[in-house]
Design a protein around this motif. Structure first.
Motif, PDB file in Angstrom:
ATOM      1  N   ILE A 219      -2.078   4.540   3.609  1.00 48.07           N
ATOM      2  CA  ILE A 219      -0.951   4.184   4.343  1.00 48.07           C
ATOM      3  C   ILE A 219      -0.470   5.301   5.358  1.00 48.07           C
ATOM      4  O   ILE A 219       0.501   4.734   6.211  1.00 48.07           O
ATOM      5  CB  ILE A 219       0.450   3.993   3.375  1.00 48.07           C
ATOM      6  CG1 ILE A 219       0.799   5.292   2.787  1.00 48.07           C
ATOM      7  CG2 ILE A 219       0.204   2.763   2.441  1.00 48.07           C
ATOM      8  CD1 ILE A 219       2.006   5.171   1.762  1.00 48.07           C
ATOM      9  N   THR A 221      -0.910   6.841   8.743  1.00 46.48           N
ATOM     10  CA  THR A 221      -1.634   6.525   9.904  1.00 46.48           C
ATOM     11  C   THR A 221      -2.387   7.857  10.588  1.00 46.48           C
ATOM     12  O   THR A 221      -2.061   8.986  10.040  1.00 46.48           O
ATOM     13  CB  THR A 221      -0.442   6.245  11.017  1.00 46.48           C
ATOM     14  OG1 THR A 221       0.286   7.522  11.014  1.00 46.48           O
ATOM     15  CG2 THR A 221       0.250   4.970  10.998  1.00 46.48           C
ATOM     16  N   SER A 224      -5.796   8.191   7.193  1.00 48.90           N
ATOM     17  CA  SER A 224      -6.350   7.292   6.269  1.00 48.90           C
ATOM     18  C   SER A 224      -7.962   6.853   6.562  1.00 48.90           C
ATOM     19  O   SER A 224      -8.030   6.363   7.612  1.00 48.90           O
ATOM     20  CB  SER A 224      -5.570   5.946   6.035  1.00 48.90           C
ATOM     21  OG  SER A 224      -4.303   6.232   5.612  1.00 48.90           O
ATOM     22  N   ALA A 236      -0.517  -5.309   6.082  1.00 47.16           N
ATOM     23  CA  ALA A 236       0.055  -4.625   7.000  1.00 47.16           C
ATOM     24  C   ALA A 236       0.284  -2.991   6.721  1.00 47.16           C
ATOM     25  O   ALA A 236      -0.040  -2.125   7.485  1.00 47.16           O
ATOM     26  CB  ALA A 236       1.471  -5.326   7.371  1.00 47.16           C
ATOM     27  N   LEU A 237       0.262  -2.820   5.606  1.00 48.70           N
ATOM     28  CA  LEU A 237       0.777  -1.343   5.063  1.00 48.70           C
ATOM     29  C   LEU A 237      -0.733  -0.704   5.154  1.00 48.70           C
ATOM     30  O   LEU A 237      -0.960   0.835   5.342  1.00 48.70           O
ATOM     31  CB  LEU A 237       1.164  -1.308   3.618  1.00 48.70           C
ATOM     32  CG  LEU A 237       2.794  -1.689   3.599  1.00 48.70           C
ATOM     33  CD1 LEU A 237       3.122  -1.685   2.108  1.00 48.70           C
ATOM     34  CD2 LEU A 237       3.536  -0.825   4.458  1.00 48.70           C
ATOM     35  N   ASP A 238      -1.767  -1.261   4.956  1.00 50.71           N
ATOM     36  CA  ASP A 238      -3.163  -0.624   4.690  1.00 50.71           C
ATOM     37  C   ASP A 238      -3.759  -0.164   6.134  1.00 50.71           C
ATOM     38  O   ASP A 238      -4.097  -0.847   6.783  1.00 50.71           O
ATOM     39  CB  ASP A 238      -4.087  -1.540   4.187  1.00 50.71           C
ATOM     40  CG  ASP A 238      -5.421  -0.848   3.725  1.00 50.71           C
ATOM     41  OD1 ASP A 238      -5.513   0.275   3.817  1.00 50.71           O
ATOM     42  OD2 ASP A 238      -6.588  -1.714   3.599  1.00 50.71           O
ATOM     43  N   GLN A 239      -3.638   1.195   6.371  1.00 49.52           N
ATOM     44  CA  GLN A 239      -4.351   1.874   7.631  1.00 49.52           C
ATOM     45  C   GLN A 239      -5.740   1.561   7.472  1.00 49.52           C
ATOM     46  O   GLN A 239      -6.207   1.806   8.769  1.00 49.52           O
ATOM     47  CB  GLN A 239      -3.776   3.051   7.957  1.00 49.52           C
ATOM     48  CG  GLN A 239      -2.060   3.169   7.679  1.00 49.52           C
ATOM     49  CD  GLN A 239      -1.776   2.301   8.953  1.00 49.52           C
ATOM     50  OE1 GLN A 239      -2.045   2.245  10.086  1.00 49.52           O
ATOM     51  NE2 GLN A 239      -0.699   1.470   8.603  1.00 49.52           N
ATOM     52  N   SER A 256      -2.394 -13.311   1.677  1.00 49.22           N
ATOM     53  CA  SER A 256      -3.352 -11.986   1.631  1.00 49.22           C
ATOM     54  C   SER A 256      -4.634 -12.179   2.542  1.00 49.22           C
ATOM     55  O   SER A 256      -5.095 -13.665   2.771  1.00 49.22           O
ATOM     56  CB  SER A 256      -3.305 -11.571   0.349  1.00 49.22           C
ATOM     57  OG  SER A 256      -2.422 -11.099  -0.236  1.00 49.22           O
ATOM     58  N   PRO A 607       5.590   2.583  -0.906  1.00 49.90           N
ATOM     59  CA  PRO A 607       5.122   1.572   0.097  1.00 49.90           C
ATOM     60  C   PRO A 607       5.389   0.277  -0.488  1.00 49.90           C
ATOM     61  O   PRO A 607       5.067  -0.924   0.369  1.00 49.90           O
ATOM     62  CB  PRO A 607       3.709   1.867   0.052  1.00 49.90           C
ATOM     63  CG  PRO A 607       3.260   2.491  -0.989  1.00 49.90           C
ATOM     64  CD  PRO A 607       4.598   3.352  -1.561  1.00 49.90           C
ATOM     65  N   PHE A 608       5.574  -0.125  -1.586  1.00 55.31           N
ATOM     66  CA  PHE A 608       5.637  -1.336  -2.301  1.00 55.31           C
ATOM     67  C   PHE A 608       7.152  -1.492  -2.703  1.00 55.31           C
ATOM     68  O   PHE A 608       8.153  -0.758  -2.968  1.00 55.31           O
ATOM     69  CB  PHE A 608       4.730  -1.860  -3.425  1.00 55.31           C
ATOM     70  CG  PHE A 608       3.454  -1.539  -3.119  1.00 55.31           C
ATOM     71  CD1 PHE A 608       2.838  -2.292  -2.194  1.00 55.31           C
ATOM     72  CD2 PHE A 608       2.787  -0.351  -3.761  1.00 55.31           C
ATOM     73  CE1 PHE A 608       1.385  -1.926  -1.907  1.00 55.31           C
ATOM     74  CE2 PHE A 608       1.362  -0.187  -3.333  1.00 55.31           C
ATOM     75  CZ  PHE A 608       0.703  -0.925  -2.525  1.00 55.31           C
TER      76      PHE A 608
END
Length: 859
Positions: A219, A221, A224, A236-239, A256, A607-608
């Motif tokens: 997550i 930026t 990662s 969207a969270l996964d860089q 997903s 993040p969740f």
């Protein structure tokens, strides 16, 4: 093939002609729903197998399964509250993994951490099975929820579904077996998605070679990253999903990257969870497994006695034996018969040992063998015994503490209150040598009485009783049987609290409470001296405490400082006006299947999304949240939730109620009070013309101090176990006192004082060690307290630690296990072919019959 594969077949049989576990278009299944459905399925299997073993019929409940329907089919409707509590405990621990361990890949099978993820599951299974063997079911539930999360994530985060698999990977719950052909770190596994279309982003040679892979996730930026050619988790969270190959492969929801496979992944996750539970059930046996999920033939609560056995109790110990025997006998053979009996003697300088058994005859023998010895000082180790009892008894149990002495271990008061708040257990103190009773004995006998518990020492017991919703009754030895018999009638599993209040000092005050159609055996308990009251019924009729001819009170008893009123049943709002210049407590109870459960929760800061159940007091002065559910009726709805201050005036803080999935309600209050409060819930059962009202017997409070700590790892006897913790305060700079205690008296070290800088947190570490002889399956409750130096504010965190001793871990499978497994699997597969033309219920019955047969084979 393994035995747990049988559960998968049984699970698949449930789907024939049924939509109980199917996903409706547009609806995604989450961890909570998957876990609940698997537990309900496993409970049906256990109850069916138990009924067959006892030669009884079993009627499969209607689908979709509900907690109420399953409990009724198991003949254990009286266990519904503890059943729902167990399900909630397991699911909240499951959800917590996403909050506490969000970025630890092995807890989610991310980044191809298949070996590490499987280790979490298999080591956790050892702890769960050992805990069940030792009847430490709460520890088993907590660890079970934790290992369910990675097991379920495997099917959403790996490419198991994309490889064409239609059954769970059974080797995830077995040690030292092959999980599958895992991709090398240097092997490319994905290509970039075609825009938002990721349907074919896994490379063909990975699919053809049946090679396992899972997505990378990060997550942060800019920093990662992932190895070249590897798949990402996606979203969207996964860089990392922005790094070539772009996109992802997770199936967490229909939205997903691989959402088109969400249905298959969720169904496999549910089947795998059922498989895990079946493995644990076969290791434990049906009855222990059902107790783990809160189901028993009698009450799932414990009946617990903490008894002073010092020499000063010589005159009282015979009376205590008679009283405890009377309480036990009043429950035997009824739906309120406890699932477990607990005895903890105490004196000075020791306490214990803990005696816990479900054998009522054995327990009565143990009680009858008690003798009064030791106790050289006036004070005794009463709170140490109580702390052990609270740590050992199931949620929402009943404890009776008998003593004629002050507490020597007063420093444990806050730790005991912490356990009361966390377990919501009622504690009744039967005090037989207070200043009050001593004075009364002197008046009756005209003899001087020199030894007595002082007012201040008695107040400690009163404070603890008030915190729990119990009674602190000051009686003479002769009065003890009458007082205890009255209180014992409130230990039924169906007892609900309609009103709980206390006043100190106690001027005139009025209280109201609602009685609905489901409530029977309506009673009022009052502790206090020199008080009068006026009772007003819903019809407007009144009766004074001095009026023995009124019709509202059908019977009453006064013993010591305790008054019991049995009320005529009238549906509607009652009023009770109290007049007293002395402190008093008031509790109105009845019997009803309809009650409520709740947890204080806080939103995830990670993040969740989601909410984490608190192991601490909620934070004072800010918004607070509760997760509430109704027990005893699938058709009941919550209409109002309030925090009612326990001080004079009963000021209320109303909450905003928002319905959630699975019959839960999220309640938000604008400000959490720093003073004591109870939780009050109002609602209505469908078809009823009257609202119901319930209150928590337990008093709670919030704190300006915050504490946090994790306890996911397992203790190994003989090794030093460290628990890092963090404490913070939103107030000014200050020093706080730190105390760490544990329920087993293990050697413990911790800081005694920490400096808190406003706006910052301070770290500390508690270390403790279990003796080498500690058996596997034991658990210990660690309580870490932080208290302001002036004593005006305090908080705690309560952690239950599982213990596994490598020296005495036993295998749960014999050398003939493999042969038995094959036979059972063949039989069940054969039943599947037969059952194609049968109903769902018939298919389930047939498969469960084979499970029962297999258990006999394994024995």
């Amino acid at each position: 093939m393994i035995l747990s594969g049988l559960a998968v077949v049984c699970f698949l049989l449930l789907h024939i002609g049924s939509q109980a576990f199917e996903i409706l278009p547009g609806d995604s299944l989450n961890h909570q729903e998957i876990t609940e459905k698997a537990i309900l399925n496993a409970t049906v299997q256990a109850c069916r197998a138990l009924a067959l073993a006892e030669g009884n019929n079993f009627n499969v409940p209607a689908q979709p399964f509900t907690a109420e329907g399953v409990a009724a089919a198991c003949g254990a409707s009286q266990s519904l509250k503890t059943f729902q509590q167990a399900i909630t405990s397991i699911t909240l621990r499951n959800i917590r993994v996403d909050i506490r361990y969000a970025l630890i890949a092995s807890f989610h099978f991310d980044q191809e951490t298949f070996v590490q993820g499987r280790k979490i599951i298999t080591e956790g299974m050892i702890a769960v099975k050992a805990s069940n063997k030792m009847e430490n079911y709460e520890a088993a539930r907590q660890k079970l929820g934790e290992i369910m999360h990675p097991l379920q994530d495997f099917y959403s985060h790996s490419n198991w579904v994309e490889l064409g698999n239609t059954l769970p990977n059974s080797n995830l719950i077995r040690k030292d077996t092959s999980i599958g052909n895992i991709a090398d770190k240097s092997k490319a596994t994905c290509r970039s998605c075609n825009g938002d279309d990721c349907n074919n982003n896994i490379l063909e040679d990975i699919i053809a070679g049946k090679i396992l892979t899972s997505g990378y996730f990060g997550i942060a930026t800019l920093v990662s990253t992932k190895p070249s050619g590897k798949c990402s988790h996606g979203g969207a969270l996964d860089q990392t999903s922005k790094i070539k190959p772009t996109g992802g492969i997770n199936k967490d929801s229909f939205k997903s990257s691989h959402g088109h496979l969400h249905t298959q992944a969720a169904n496999l996750a549910t089947a795998a969870t059922s498989q895990l539970l079946e493995n644990i059930r076969l290791a434990a046996g049906n009855t222990p497994f059902l107790q783990m999920v809160g189901i028993s033939k009698g009450s799932s609560r414990a009946l617990c006695f903490v008894i002073d056995t010092s020499k000063s109790m010589s005159d009282d110990i015979a009376v205590v034996k008679t009283v405890t025997s009377s309480i036990i006998n009043s429950h035997v053979g009824t739906e309120s018969e406890p699932s477990v009996y607990i005895l903890i003697p105490f004196s000075d300088p020791g306490f214990g040992p803990l005696i816990r058994t479900s054998d009522v005859t054995l327990f009565k023998d143990v009680v009858n063998d008690l003798t009064a010895t030791g106790g050289g000082d006036i004070e005794e180790m009463s709170l140490s015994g109580l702390q052990l009892a609270l740590a050992s008894a199931p949620f929402n149990s009943e404890i009776f503490l008998f003593t004629d002495a002050p507490a020597k271990d007063k420093q444990l008061k806050n730790a005991v209150i912490a356990l009361i708040e966390q377990t919501q257990t009622v504690v009744n103190f039967m005090v037989t040598d207070s200043v009050v009773t001593n004075r009364r004995k002197r008046s009756n006998n005209n003899q001087p009485q020199t030894r007595a518990i002082s007012e201040s020492d008695a107040q400690l017991y009163k404070d603890l009783a008030q915190a729990s919703g119990g009674q602190a009754i000051e009686v003479t030895k002769d009065e003890l049987p009458v007082a205890t018999t009255i209180i014992a009638q409130a230990t039924s599993s169906s007892v609900v609290t309609l009103l709980q209040a206390s006043r100190s000092p106690g001027p005139t005050d009025s209280f109201t409470f609602l009685v609905d159609e489901t409530v029977t055996n309506l009673r009022v308990y009052i502790t206090g001296r020199s008080l009068t009251f006026t009772l007003t019924s819903p019809t407007g009729a009144t009766q004074q405490s001095t009026d023995s001819t009124g019709s509202l009170i059908t019977s009453s008893k006064t013993v010591g400082n305790f008054i019991m009123l049995q009320l005529q049943k009238q549906v509607g709002q009652w009023k009770l006006q109290m007049v007293s210049n002395n402190p008093y407590t008031l509790r109105v109870i009845g019997q009803s299947a309809v009650d409520f459960l709740f947890h204080f929760v806080e939103p995830s800061e990670g993040p969740f999304g989601g909410f984490d159940a608190l192991d601490t007091r909620p934070r004072a002065g800010v918004k607070g949240r509760l997760l509430v559910s109704i027990t005893g009726s699938d058709s009941a709805a919550v209409t109002e939730v309030a925090l009612v201050k326990s001080s004079k005036g009963s000021e209320e803080i109303m909450g905003v109620v928002v319905p959630q999935d699975s019959g839960n309600y999220l309640v938000q209050v604008d400000v959490m009070p720093a003073v004591e409060f109870v939780v009050r819930v109002k609602g209505r059962v469908q078809g009823s013309s009257n609202d119901f009202q319930r209150q928590s017997p337990t008093n709670f409070r919030a704190s300006n101090l915050t504490l946090s700590a994790n306890s996911g790892t397992i203790m190994i006897p003989g090794t030093l176990f460290s628990v890092p913790f963090t404490v913070a305060s939103g107030g000014p700079d200050q020093n706080v006192t730190i105390r760490a205690t544990n329920s087993k008296g293990f050697d413990t070290t911790s800081p005694t004082l920490l400096f808190l800088q406003s706006g910052n947190s301070t770290n500390g570490t508690v270390t403790l060690s279990a003796p080498l002889s500690t058996p596997s399956g034991s658990d210990v409750v660690l309580t870490i307290e932080a208290e302001a130096l002036d004593g005006t504010d305090s908080n705690y965190i309560v952690l239950r630690l599982s213990i596994v001793n490598p020296v005495n871990v036993e295998s749960t499978c014999t050398k003939n296990c493999s042969l038995s497994i094959w036979l059972m699997l063949v039989l069940c597969l054969f039943s599947t072919r037969i059952s194609v033309s049968t109903t769902v219920s018939q298919s389930l019955l047939l498969c469960l019959s084979i499970v029962a047969l297999g258990q006999l084979i394994l024995k």
